[in-house]
Motif scaffolding. Structure first.
Motif, PDB file in Angstrom:
ATOM      1  N   ASN A   1       0.820  -1.215   0.000  1.00 24.60           N
ATOM      2  CA  ASN A   1       0.000   0.000   0.000  1.00 24.60           C
ATOM      3  C   ASN A   1       0.855   1.267   0.000  1.00 24.60           C
ATOM      4  O   ASN A   1       0.555   2.227  -0.707  1.00 24.60           O
ATOM      5  CB  ASN A   1      -0.953   0.023   1.196  1.00 24.60           C
ATOM      6  CG  ASN A   1      -2.083  -0.972   1.060  1.00 24.60           C
ATOM      7  OD1 ASN A   1      -2.408  -1.418  -0.031  1.00 24.60           O
ATOM      8  ND2 ASN A   1      -2.671  -1.349   2.178  1.00 24.60           N
ATOM      9  N   VAL A   2       1.922   1.270   0.785  1.00 21.77           N
ATOM     10  CA  VAL A   2       2.809   2.439   0.838  1.00 21.77           C
ATOM     11  C   VAL A   2       3.476   2.646  -0.516  1.00 21.77           C
ATOM     12  O   VAL A   2       3.541   3.775  -1.023  1.00 21.77           O
ATOM     13  CB  VAL A   2       3.868   2.272   1.952  1.00 21.77           C
ATOM     14  CG1 VAL A   2       4.973   3.303   1.824  1.00 21.77           C
ATOM     15  CG2 VAL A   2       3.214   2.368   3.318  1.00 21.77           C
ATOM     16  N   ILE A   3       3.959   1.565  -1.123  1.00 23.09           N
ATOM     17  CA  ILE A   3       4.590   1.673  -2.438  1.00 23.09           C
ATOM     18  C   ILE A   3       3.589   2.206  -3.460  1.00 23.09           C
ATOM     19  O   ILE A   3       3.890   3.119  -4.238  1.00 23.09           O
ATOM     20  CB  ILE A   3       5.177   0.325  -2.878  1.00 23.09           C
ATOM     21  CG1 ILE A   3       6.381  -0.033  -1.986  1.00 23.09           C
ATOM     22  CG2 ILE A   3       5.589   0.345  -4.347  1.00 23.09           C
ATOM     23  CD1 ILE A   3       6.905  -1.436  -2.181  1.00 23.09           C
TER      24      ILE A   3
ATOM     25  N   ASP B   1       0.862   4.019  -2.958  1.00 21.71           N
ATOM     26  CA  ASP B   1       0.530   5.414  -2.681  1.00 21.71           C
ATOM     27  C   ASP B   1       1.616   6.354  -3.185  1.00 21.71           C
ATOM     28  O   ASP B   1       1.319   7.417  -3.747  1.00 21.71           O
ATOM     29  CB  ASP B   1       0.318   5.633  -1.177  1.00 21.71           C
ATOM     30  CG  ASP B   1      -0.945   4.961  -0.658  1.00 21.71           C
ATOM     31  OD1 ASP B   1      -1.814   4.606  -1.480  1.00 21.71           O
ATOM     32  OD2 ASP B   1      -1.049   4.792   0.573  1.00 21.71           O
ATOM     33  N   GLN B   2       2.870   5.984  -3.012  1.00 19.39           N
ATOM     34  CA  GLN B   2       3.968   6.837  -3.465  1.00 19.39           C
ATOM     35  C   GLN B   2       4.069   6.859  -4.988  1.00 19.39           C
ATOM     36  O   GLN B   2       4.363   7.896  -5.573  1.00 19.39           O
ATOM     37  CB  GLN B   2       5.296   6.377  -2.849  1.00 19.39           C
ATOM     38  CG  GLN B   2       5.365   6.589  -1.357  1.00 19.39           C
ATOM     39  CD  GLN B   2       5.080   8.030  -0.977  1.00 19.39           C
ATOM     40  OE1 GLN B   2       5.734   8.940  -1.450  1.00 19.39           O
ATOM     41  NE2 GLN B   2       4.078   8.236  -0.140  1.00 19.39           N
ATOM     42  N   ILE B   3       3.814   5.740  -5.627  1.00 23.32           N
ATOM     43  CA  ILE B   3       3.836   5.683  -7.092  1.00 23.32           C
ATOM     44  C   ILE B   3       2.724   6.562  -7.654  1.00 23.32           C
ATOM     45  O   ILE B   3       2.927   7.269  -8.648  1.00 23.32           O
ATOM     46  CB  ILE B   3       3.691   4.227  -7.581  1.00 23.32           C
ATOM     47  CG1 ILE B   3       4.907   3.399  -7.186  1.00 23.32           C
ATOM     48  CG2 ILE B   3       3.454   4.168  -9.079  1.00 23.32           C
ATOM     49  CD1 ILE B   3       6.205   3.775  -7.825  1.00 23.32           C
ATOM     50  N   LYS B   4       1.543   6.552  -7.023  1.00 25.50           N
ATOM     51  CA  LYS B   4       0.413   7.363  -7.490  1.00 25.50           C
ATOM     52  C   LYS B   4       0.745   8.845  -7.523  1.00 25.50           C
ATOM     53  O   LYS B   4       0.279   9.571  -8.397  1.00 25.50           O
ATOM     54  CB  LYS B   4      -0.814   7.153  -6.601  1.00 25.50           C
ATOM     55  CG  LYS B   4      -1.546   5.875  -6.861  1.00 25.50           C
ATOM     56  CD  LYS B   4      -2.740   5.755  -5.925  1.00 25.50           C
ATOM     57  CE  LYS B   4      -3.369   4.408  -6.000  1.00 25.50           C
ATOM     58  NZ  LYS B   4      -4.468   4.247  -5.026  1.00 25.50           N
ATOM     59  N   VAL B   5       1.543   9.313  -6.560  1.00 21.52           N
ATOM     60  CA  VAL B   5       1.886  10.739  -6.512  1.00 21.52           C
ATOM     61  C   VAL B   5       3.146  11.052  -7.314  1.00 21.52           C
ATOM     62  O   VAL B   5       3.599  12.188  -7.342  1.00 21.52           O
ATOM     63  CB  VAL B   5       2.026  11.262  -5.065  1.00 21.52           C
ATOM     64  CG1 VAL B   5       0.716  11.155  -4.326  1.00 21.52           C
ATOM     65  CG2 VAL B   5       3.149  10.575  -4.316  1.00 21.52           C
TER      66      VAL B   5
ATOM     67  N   ASP C   1       6.291   9.549  -6.992  1.00 20.10           N
ATOM     68  CA  ASP C   1       7.575   9.322  -6.332  1.00 20.10           C
ATOM     69  C   ASP C   1       8.041   7.891  -6.568  1.00 20.10           C
ATOM     70  O   ASP C   1       7.233   6.965  -6.635  1.00 20.10           O
ATOM     71  CB  ASP C   1       7.467   9.532  -4.818  1.00 20.10           C
ATOM     72  CG  ASP C   1       7.273  10.982  -4.444  1.00 20.10           C
ATOM     73  OD1 ASP C   1       7.616  11.859  -5.264  1.00 20.10           O
ATOM     74  OD2 ASP C   1       6.779  11.244  -3.329  1.00 20.10           O
ATOM     75  N   SER C   2       9.351   7.715  -6.652  1.00 19.43           N
ATOM     76  CA  SER C   2       9.886   6.363  -6.736  1.00 19.43           C
ATOM     77  C   SER C   2      10.156   5.872  -5.312  1.00 19.43           C
ATOM     78  O   SER C   2      10.326   6.666  -4.392  1.00 19.43           O
ATOM     79  CB  SER C   2      11.156   6.325  -7.572  1.00 19.43           C
ATOM     80  OG  SER C   2      12.156   7.116  -6.991  1.00 19.43           O
ATOM     81  N   VAL C   3      10.181   4.558  -5.142  1.00 22.20           N
ATOM     82  CA  VAL C   3      10.406   3.949  -3.830  1.00 22.20           C
ATOM     83  C   VAL C   3      11.579   2.980  -3.967  1.00 22.20           C
ATOM     84  O   VAL C   3      11.558   2.081  -4.810  1.00 22.20           O
ATOM     85  CB  VAL C   3       9.159   3.184  -3.341  1.00 22.20           C
ATOM     86  CG1 VAL C   3       9.434   2.502  -2.015  1.00 22.20           C
ATOM     87  CG2 VAL C   3       7.968   4.110  -3.229  1.00 22.20           C
TER      88      VAL C   3
ATOM     89  N   GLU D   1       9.640   2.517  -9.840  1.00 23.27           N
ATOM     90  CA  GLU D   1       9.593   3.853 -10.421  1.00 23.27           C
ATOM     91  C   GLU D   1       8.325   4.027 -11.253  1.00 23.27           C
ATOM     92  O   GLU D   1       7.964   3.147 -12.027  1.00 23.27           O
ATOM     93  CB  GLU D   1      10.815   4.079 -11.300  1.00 23.27           C
ATOM     94  CG  GLU D   1      12.115   3.998 -10.542  1.00 23.27           C
ATOM     95  CD  GLU D   1      13.335   4.117 -11.442  1.00 23.27           C
ATOM     96  OE1 GLU D   1      13.175   4.147 -12.678  1.00 23.27           O
ATOM     97  OE2 GLU D   1      14.437   4.185 -10.894  1.00 23.27           O
TER      98      GLU D   1
END
Length: 90
Positions: free
Chosen positions: A30-32, A34-38, A40-42, A51
């Motif tokens: 879920n965290v990955i 959420d960050q991809i949606k905005v 950001d790469s994780v 990415e």
């Protein structure tokens, strides 16, 4: 390997309860996401990087009818394994 086997194997190596490990895996995903949606790469150290990639709009054709249609742009995810992971797999 299915998710249950993966979580059981991870739980055994960590000495934790399999249900707790499943919850951690769920929240990690879920965290990955959420960050991809905005945009950001994780990066997960020792594992790799997720990415976001924006695919451009394109024209495609339906193979059954031959009709052309416009495919809208969309966000996709690419994974780049770390050097450590690549080395362990070799």
């Amino acid at each position: 390997m299915d998710s249950k086997t993966f979580s059981n194997m991870l739980a055994g190596r960590l000495g934790r309860d399999a249900e707790d490990v499943q919850v951690v895996i769920k929240y990690l995903a879920n965290v990955i996401a959420d960050q991809i949606k905005v945009g950001d790469s994780v990066t997960v150290p020792g594992f790799g990087a997720f990415e976001p990639k924006m695919r451009t709009e394109r024209v495609a054709s339906n193979p059954a009818t031959g009709k052309k249609l416009l495919v809208p742009p969309k966000l996709s995810v690419s994974f780049k394994p770390s050097a450590l992971l690549r080395q362990k797999v070799k």
